[in-house]
Design an enzyme around this catalytic site. Structure first.
Site, PDB file in Angstrom:
ATOM      1  N   GLU A  40       1.283  -0.956  -0.113  1.00 58.50           N
ATOM      2  CA  GLU A  40       0.119  -0.526   0.147  1.00 58.50           C
ATOM      3  C   GLU A  40       0.758   1.309  -0.249  1.00 58.50           C
ATOM      4  OE1 GLU A  40      -2.456  -0.124   3.668  1.00 58.50           O
ATOM      5  OE2 GLU A  40      -2.704  -2.436   3.055  1.00 58.50           O
ATOM      6  N   GLU A  82      -9.512   6.014   2.490  1.00 56.54           N
ATOM      7  CA  GLU A  82     -10.401   5.151   4.092  1.00 56.54           C
ATOM      8  C   GLU A  82     -10.208   5.787   5.187  1.00 56.54           C
ATOM      9  OE1 GLU A  82      -8.933   1.008   6.456  1.00 56.54           O
ATOM     10  OE2 GLU A  82      -8.212   1.507   4.768  1.00 56.54           O
TER      11      GLU A  82
END
Length: 414
Positions: A218, A329
């Site tokens: 990520e 997120e």
């Protein structure tokens, strides 16, 4: 640095750490454990740079970096550069010229100096950084995610449980995925609680999305007061090979990610940032697998190579990825069923468009031929569109792209 210089540095560091916590209620045993842990992360620098935002950037010799302390990398030889960058099959997308324009964002600490060749810039960790975490063990780690929601298609690794909420685009190619790329504009979303965060990132995934063998790489930007002690947007990375259970961490807070670049400090603040109805500043993230040695490289901007996740760290990603996600997120930690006011992206919904909402543009994946191709077959997901939403589109200038985000708590999202 000789042994005497190293000893003096460690002594000075210890005195600074002791002074920094003199006003806090930290027992000597706990403080000793924290200092031992920090001595593993904060390697002796060849040069130190004080950033105007308060960060201390240590220039650490490339071959002394913490990554090489990983037991799986005991005999690892640093790969100085990728064998081959992904190539684009078609001509690059054009430039956007709407009601405003975008520019490249960089990093705040650059105004105070540069790290010399042969070193890497490392954001120094402090006792206060560790004390903000739930525990020493949890410092720099994400909580393990529970199983994904059931959907009509193979679900991405996102959940609405455990306080995590998302607005994402994702693709699960029938063939093979060897990387992903996108350009993301940078904002400073409001954070409602010190233990909440907001991020915009790319996920490169493989393994079981509902099991303990999920592999994930990520990268993107995030605002996390708990991790960094402020509300500035920062470049970050993460990796795990066991669904966030024991392996992996943010940035360089554990051994694993091998940095090769002396200009980019992972975990450092990004500046300048986008403004509503004003200039838009963005960063480009590229993650790809080296076809020859199998390491997963990270690119920042148009041509800067930051470093790589060695193939030895992974199980499923040692072969290839099976899914890519792009998007935002947040974590909602509010009690009694209330929704957080933590913003996602710019804090405005997708329909605000350019200059208002956050965006990902020029979404691409890397195929088995090491070519960048447009991510044409994407799906989108927002678990609670009254709080955060997403809208995707395609254009000649921006290719596959989407706007996303939201304010969190509002009259429709109490």
């Amino acid at each position: 640095m000789d042994d005497r210089g190293r000893t003096l540095f460690l002594l000075l560091l210890l005195l600074l750490l002791l002074a920094s916590v003199s006003a806090t209620n930290v027992g000597p045993l706990k403080l000793s454990r924290i200092n031992r842990h920090l001595s593993k992360i904060n390697k002796p620098p060849l040069k130190t740079i004080q950033s105007p935002d308060g960060d201390t950037i240590d220039c650490v010799h490339r071959h002394k970096q913490h990554a090489l302390d990983h037991p799986l990398l005991k005999n690892h030889k640093i790969q100085r550069a990728p064998g081959q960058r992904p190539r684009r099959r078609k001509s690059a997308a054009g430039n956007f010229t709407g009601d405003g324009f975008y520019r490249r964002a960089w990093q705040t600490w650059h105004s105070s100096g540069r790290c010399p060749k042969g070193t890497i810039p490392v954001r120094r960790s402090s006792v206060e950084d560790v004390l903000r975490a739930r525990s020493l063990y949890h410092y720099g780690k994400k909580p393990r995610r529970p199983a994904s929601l059931e959907r009509e298609v193979d679900p991405p690794d996102v959940v609405s449980a455990n306080g995590h909420e998302h607005a994402i685009a994702y693709t699960a190619a029938e063939g093979e995925i060897y990387g992903a790329k996108a350009t993301i504009n940078v904002w400073d979303p409001a954070i409602d609680g010190s233990n909440e965060f907001s991020l915009s990132q790319i996920w490169v995934l493989s393994g079981s999305f509902d099991g303990a063998d999920l592999n994930s790489i990520e990268a993107g930007w995030q605002v996390s007061p708990e991790l960094y002690g402020d509300s500035r947007p920062r470049l970050f990375t993460y990796w795990t090979s066991d669904a966030y259970e024991d392996t992996g961490c943010y940035n360089l807070l554990c051994s694993g990610f091998v940095q090769t670049n002396n200009r980019i400090a992972i975990g450092a603040a990004i500046s300048p940032i986008s403004s509503y109805s004003g200039d838009q500043f963005d960063i480009t993230i590229l993650i790809w697998k080296d076809p020859k040695l199998g390491n997963w490289w990270m690119g920042f901007g148009d041509s800067t190579v930051v470093g790589y996740w060695p193939a030895e760290l992974f199980t499923h990603l040692a072969d290839r990825a099976t899914m890519v996600e792009w998007g935002g997120e947040v974590v909602n930690m509010q009690p009694n069923g209330a929704h957080t006011g933590t913003n996602m992206g710019s804090g405005r919904f997708a329909e605000d468009g350019f200059g208002g909402a956050s965006y990902f543009r020029n979404l691409e994946i890397v195929d088995g031929d090491n070519s960048l191709i447009a991510a044409d077959s994407i799906s989108t997901l927002a678990e609670n569109s009254r709080c955060y939403n997403i809208r995707s589109s395609t254009s000649d200038a921006w290719g596959v792209h989407f706007y996303f985000g939201g304010p969190g708590n509002n009259p429709k999202c109490p």
